[in-house]
Scaffold this motif. Structure first.
Motif, PDB file in Angstrom:
ATOM      1  N   ALA A   1       4.547  -3.223   2.885  1.00 31.41           N
ATOM      2  CA  ALA A   1       4.294  -4.871   2.817  1.00 31.41           C
ATOM      3  C   ALA A   1       3.109  -5.309   3.974  1.00 31.41           C
ATOM      4  CB  ALA A   1       5.534  -5.301   2.843  1.00 31.41           C
ATOM      5  N   LEU A   2       2.223  -5.475   3.497  1.00 33.19           N
ATOM      6  CA  LEU A   2       1.127  -6.107   4.309  1.00 33.19           C
ATOM      7  C   LEU A   2       1.343  -7.975   4.219  1.00 33.19           C
ATOM      8  CD1 LEU A   2      -1.412  -2.551   4.402  1.00 33.19           C
ATOM      9  CD2 LEU A   2       0.240  -3.539   6.604  1.00 33.19           C
ATOM     10  N   LEU A   3       1.181  -8.154   5.134  1.00 30.33           N
ATOM     11  CA  LEU A   3       1.151  -9.905   4.986  1.00 30.33           C
ATOM     12  C   LEU A   3      -0.460 -10.014   4.912  1.00 30.33           C
ATOM     13  CD1 LEU A   3       2.951 -12.313   5.455  1.00 30.33           C
ATOM     14  CD2 LEU A   3       2.373 -12.786   7.246  1.00 30.33           C
TER      15      LEU A   3
ATOM     16  N   GLU B   1      -2.004   7.920   8.947  1.00 30.81           N
ATOM     17  CA  GLU B   1      -2.661   6.644   8.245  1.00 30.81           C
ATOM     18  C   GLU B   1      -4.157   6.304   7.963  1.00 30.81           C
ATOM     19  OE1 GLU B   1      -1.691   3.415  11.663  1.00 30.81           O
ATOM     20  OE2 GLU B   1      -0.845   3.322  10.363  1.00 30.81           O
ATOM     21  N   GLY B   2      -5.044   6.212   7.107  1.00 27.38           N
ATOM     22  CA  GLY B   2      -5.930   5.132   7.313  1.00 27.38           C
ATOM     23  C   GLY B   2      -7.091   6.697   6.756  1.00 27.38           C
ATOM     24  N   ILE B   3      -6.781   7.897   5.071  1.00 31.09           N
ATOM     25  CA  ILE B   3      -7.151   8.814   4.912  1.00 31.09           C
ATOM     26  C   ILE B   3      -7.518   8.200   4.280  1.00 31.09           C
ATOM     27  CG2 ILE B   3      -6.962  10.212   3.128  1.00 31.09           C
ATOM     28  CD1 ILE B   3      -5.737  11.418   5.818  1.00 31.09           C
ATOM     29  N   GLU B   4      -9.155   7.508   4.171  1.00 25.71           N
ATOM     30  CA  GLU B   4     -10.309   7.715   2.995  1.00 25.71           C
ATOM     31  C   GLU B   4     -10.956   8.529   2.906  1.00 25.71           C
ATOM     32  OE1 GLU B   4     -12.755   5.231   5.623  1.00 25.71           O
ATOM     33  OE2 GLU B   4     -11.963   3.747   6.302  1.00 25.71           O
TER      34      GLU B   4
ATOM     35  N   ASP C   1       4.691   3.063  13.620  1.00 23.37           N
ATOM     36  CA  ASP C   1       3.050   3.029  13.844  1.00 23.37           C
ATOM     37  C   ASP C   1       2.609   2.814  14.369  1.00 23.37           C
ATOM     38  OD1 ASP C   1       1.475   1.588  11.531  1.00 23.37           O
ATOM     39  OD2 ASP C   1       2.726  -0.482  11.353  1.00 23.37           O
ATOM     40  N   ASP C   2       0.828   3.027  14.333  1.00 20.19           N
ATOM     41  CA  ASP C   2       0.256   2.729  15.240  1.00 20.19           C
ATOM     42  C   ASP C   2      -0.100   3.834  16.090  1.00 20.19           C
ATOM     43  OD1 ASP C   2      -1.050   1.379  13.570  1.00 20.19           O
ATOM     44  OD2 ASP C   2      -0.410  -0.692  14.733  1.00 20.19           O
TER      45      ASP C   2
ATOM     46  N   GLN D   1       0.965  -1.410   0.008  1.00 22.06           N
ATOM     47  CA  GLN D   1       0.218  -0.267  -0.067  1.00 22.06           C
ATOM     48  C   GLN D   1       1.155   1.630  -0.198  1.00 22.06           C
ATOM     49  OE1 GLN D   1      -2.683   0.810   3.693  1.00 22.06           O
ATOM     50  NE2 GLN D   1      -3.860   1.294   2.050  1.00 22.06           N
TER      51      GLN D   1
ATOM     52  N   PRO E   1      -4.148 -10.796   8.509  1.00 27.11           N
ATOM     53  CA  PRO E   1      -1.994 -10.668   9.296  1.00 27.11           C
ATOM     54  C   PRO E   1      -2.356 -10.231  11.166  1.00 27.11           C
ATOM     55  CG  PRO E   1      -2.506  -8.521   8.304  1.00 27.11           C
ATOM     56  CD  PRO E   1      -3.729  -9.421   7.713  1.00 27.11           C
ATOM     57  N   MET E   2      -4.235 -10.040  11.570  1.00 26.21           N
ATOM     58  CA  MET E   2      -4.136  -9.250  12.934  1.00 26.21           C
ATOM     59  C   MET E   2      -4.449 -10.795  13.550  1.00 26.21           C
ATOM     60  SD  MET E   2      -4.190  -6.773  13.004  1.00 26.21           S
ATOM     61  CE  MET E   2      -5.549  -5.653  14.028  1.00 26.21           C
TER      62      MET E   2
ATOM     63  N   ILE F   1       9.604 -12.609   5.183  1.00 27.36           N
ATOM     64  CA  ILE F   1       8.776 -11.037   4.681  1.00 27.36           C
ATOM     65  C   ILE F   1       9.860  -9.757   4.481  1.00 27.36           C
ATOM     66  CG2 ILE F   1       7.527  -9.548   5.605  1.00 27.36           C
ATOM     67  CD1 ILE F   1       6.016 -11.225   8.169  1.00 27.36           C
TER      68      ILE F   1
ATOM     69  N   SER G   1       7.017  -7.327  14.279  1.00 26.52           N
ATOM     70  CA  SER G   1       6.740  -7.381  15.149  1.00 26.52           C
ATOM     71  C   SER G   1       7.534  -7.052  16.820  1.00 26.52           C
ATOM     72  CB  SER G   1       5.527  -9.135  15.458  1.00 26.52           C
ATOM     73  OG  SER G   1       6.888  -9.287  15.903  1.00 26.52           O
TER      74      SER G   1
ATOM     75  N   GLN H   1      10.464  -9.857  17.215  1.00 32.04           N
ATOM     76  CA  GLN H   1      11.325  -9.806  15.822  1.00 32.04           C
ATOM     77  C   GLN H   1      12.342  -9.008  16.458  1.00 32.04           C
ATOM     78  OE1 GLN H   1       8.924  -9.273  12.291  1.00 32.04           O
ATOM     79  NE2 GLN H   1      10.325  -9.812  11.017  1.00 32.04           N
TER      80      GLN H   1
HETATM   81  P1  C2E Z   1      -0.661  -1.593   9.938  1.00 32.41           P
HETATM   82  O1  C2E Z   1       0.941  -1.711   9.906  1.00 32.41           O
HETATM   83  O2  C2E Z   1      -0.641  -0.887  11.102  1.00 32.41           O
HETATM   84  O3  C2E Z   1      -1.186  -1.508   8.388  1.00 32.41           O
HETATM   85  C1  C2E Z   1      -2.355  -0.370   7.861  1.00 32.41           C
HETATM   86  C2  C2E Z   1      -3.970  -1.278   8.169  1.00 32.41           C
HETATM   87  O4  C2E Z   1      -4.438  -0.606   7.936  1.00 32.41           O
HETATM   88  C3  C2E Z   1      -3.439  -2.596   7.456  1.00 32.41           C
HETATM   89  O5  C2E Z   1      -4.214  -3.853   7.076  1.00 32.41           O
HETATM   90  C4  C2E Z   1      -4.304  -1.687   5.973  1.00 32.41           C
HETATM   91  O6  C2E Z   1      -5.041  -2.811   5.169  1.00 32.41           O
HETATM   92  C5  C2E Z   1      -5.269  -1.109   6.471  1.00 32.41           C
HETATM   93  N1  C2E Z   1      -5.516  -0.026   5.821  1.00 32.41           N
HETATM   94  C6  C2E Z   1      -4.640   1.051   5.461  1.00 32.41           C
HETATM   95  N2  C2E Z   1      -5.822   2.164   5.008  1.00 32.41           N
HETATM   96  C7  C2E Z   1      -6.893   1.823   5.091  1.00 32.41           C
HETATM   97  C8  C2E Z   1      -8.026   3.156   5.534  1.00 32.41           C
HETATM   98  O7  C2E Z   1      -7.967   3.675   4.538  1.00 32.41           O
HETATM   99  N3  C2E Z   1      -8.563   2.614   6.318  1.00 32.41           N
HETATM  100  C9  C2E Z   1      -8.694   1.283   6.775  1.00 32.41           C
HETATM  101  N4  C2E Z   1     -10.241   0.653   7.425  1.00 32.41           N
HETATM  102  N5  C2E Z   1      -7.917   0.458   7.171  1.00 32.41           N
HETATM  103  C10 C2E Z   1      -7.232   0.765   6.441  1.00 32.41           C
HETATM  104  P2  C2E Z   1      -4.269  -4.873   6.997  1.00 32.41           P
HETATM  105  O8  C2E Z   1      -3.264  -5.406   6.249  1.00 32.41           O
HETATM  106  O9  C2E Z   1      -5.101  -6.093   7.658  1.00 32.41           O
HETATM  107  O10 C2E Z   1      -3.570  -5.232   8.442  1.00 32.41           O
HETATM  108  C11 C2E Z   1      -3.106  -4.881   9.809  1.00 32.41           C
HETATM  109  C12 C2E Z   1      -1.998  -5.443  10.454  1.00 32.41           C
HETATM  110  O11 C2E Z   1      -1.885  -6.105  10.611  1.00 32.41           O
HETATM  111  C13 C2E Z   1      -0.894  -4.298  10.574  1.00 32.41           C
HETATM  112  O12 C2E Z   1      -1.621  -2.490  10.871  1.00 32.41           O
HETATM  113  C14 C2E Z   1       0.028  -4.442  10.977  1.00 32.41           C
HETATM  114  O13 C2E Z   1      -0.034  -4.395  12.878  1.00 32.41           O
HETATM  115  C15 C2E Z   1      -0.026  -6.256  10.828  1.00 32.41           C
HETATM  116  N6  C2E Z   1       0.557  -6.388  10.320  1.00 32.41           N
HETATM  117  C16 C2E Z   1       0.259  -7.018   8.448  1.00 32.41           C
HETATM  118  N7  C2E Z   1       0.935  -7.184   7.915  1.00 32.41           N
HETATM  119  C17 C2E Z   1       2.252  -7.584   8.819  1.00 32.41           C
HETATM  120  C18 C2E Z   1       3.536  -8.396   8.582  1.00 32.41           C
HETATM  121  O14 C2E Z   1       4.159  -8.442   7.661  1.00 32.41           O
HETATM  122  N8  C2E Z   1       4.799  -8.286   9.819  1.00 32.41           N
HETATM  123  C19 C2E Z   1       4.003  -7.696  11.222  1.00 32.41           C
HETATM  124  N9  C2E Z   1       4.970  -8.331  11.649  1.00 32.41           N
HETATM  125  N10 C2E Z   1       2.312  -7.196  11.270  1.00 32.41           N
HETATM  126  C20 C2E Z   1       2.307  -7.123  10.194  1.00 32.41           C
END
Ligand code: C2E
Ligand code: MG
Ligand code: MG
Ligand code: MG
Length: 291
Positions: free
Chosen positions: A66-68, A238-241, A182-183, A51, A80-81, A100, A122, A125
């Protein structure tokens, strides 16, 4: 809600997970998930989606996160959650994290040079003893220059405010890798983290966008953004819609980058390459707004 509890444990705060509803069923499905996770890693069933993060002043894509993703044969797409906390408890997170990291670095090598990759780490990690050699190795095998890698950690990774944590961050920083928090604003935050640790970027959590069309939430977001910027960090929201959110966030110029569905959802490796090629790294958010 279950995930919050799993997360609490994985974060190492000593909170244990409890099962809600059908306990036996949950335990059973978790056991199956664990077995499947091991197999999935061995069979490389995981995939990374990407993204973009968009630089607000220039409209350019600076980074892709990169998102898993795991396309499970029967469960469909698993979040991924759900994967990460289970992998942490199983002791599989280091292997998964290594996969990853390497995959993301290799993928980034196929993008325009100006575009970096952000990889989520994480807490476990991040706290592995040889994190520096893990990162160095991933850069070496992929050929990716260090400055094109950003490591995203959460506040929970900084809870262990030890000499080691500082060392690890300093070492990664001197290796040329960027660290991004992050977050921000969701964990056990302390504003002091922002200046105690060498961080190059702060990603303000999307929960700060709730009610942003009213005065106080907007002031809060701006305050956090201003503080981070004054401390010398790049600031991402993050999360601009919506365009309204984008406008409010852009107004005073402190927020440097934005990420969210308004620009693009996370997309496959193939799709992100098309997007980067088509736009020459320039993000056409006007197109998106009209769409
Ligand atoms: P994160 O790192 O904060 O990633 C952003 C999450 O918010 C992603 O969800 C993304 O799809 C979502 N997002 C982005 N833009 C928007 C938006 O405009 N609105 C809404 N409602 N959501 C949005 P995703 O892919 O489901 O990942 C969730 C979380 O899982 C990630 O939050 C991160 O904490 C974890 N994660 C994902 N991939 C990995 C990874 O490869 N390794 C680790 N350790 N954690 C991961
Ligand atoms: Mg992230
Ligand atoms: Mg995030
Ligand atoms: Mg998040």
């Amino acid at each position: 809600a279950d995930m919050a509890l799993y997360r609490a444990k994985a974060d190492g705060r000593g909170t244990f997970c409890f099962f809600r509803g059908e306990m036996a069923e949950t335990v059973e499905s978790r056991r199956v998930l664990e077995l499947d996770l091991r197999k999935a890693l061995a069979r490389e069933e995981f995939e990374l989606f990407y993204q973009p993060l968009v630089h607000l002043k220039s409209g350019r894509i600076t980074t892709c996160e990169a998102l898993l993703r795991w396309n499970h044969p029967t469960r469909g797409m698993v979040s991924p959650m759900d994967i990460i906390p289970v992998a942490e408890e199983m002791g599989l997170i280091l292997d998964l994290g290594r996969w990853i990291l390497r995959k993301a670095c290799m993928e980034c090598m196929r993008w325009p040079e100006a575009v970096s990759v952000a990889v989520n780490f994480s807490s476990q990690q991040f706290h592995q003893r040889d994190i520096l050699s893990e990162v160095r190795y991933a850069l070496e095998v992929s050929g990716l220059p260090a400055h094109r890698l950003e490591i995203e950690i959460t506040e929970s990774s900084l809870l262990r405010n030890t000499e080691w944590t500082h060392d690890a961050l300093r070492q990664l920083h001197s290796a040329g890798v960027k660290i991004s928090l992050d977050d921000f604003g969701t964990g056990y935050s302390s504003l002091s983290y922002l200046h105690n640790f060498p961080l190059q970027k702060v990603k303000i959590d999307r929960s700060f966008l709730e009610g942003i069309d009213t005065d106080r939430p907007l002031m809060l977001l701006r305050g956090v953004a201003r503080l981070s910027a004054d401390l010398g960090m790049a600031v991402v929201v993050e999360g601009i819609e919506t365009t309204e959110q984008l406008e409010l966030v852009s107004l005073d110029g402190t927020v440097t980058e934005a990420q969210g569905y308004l620009f693009s959802r996370p997309v496959s490796g193939v799709r992100i390459r098309e997007l980067l090629d088509a736009s020459h790294g320039r993000y056409l958010h006007d197109n998106n707004v009209k769409a």
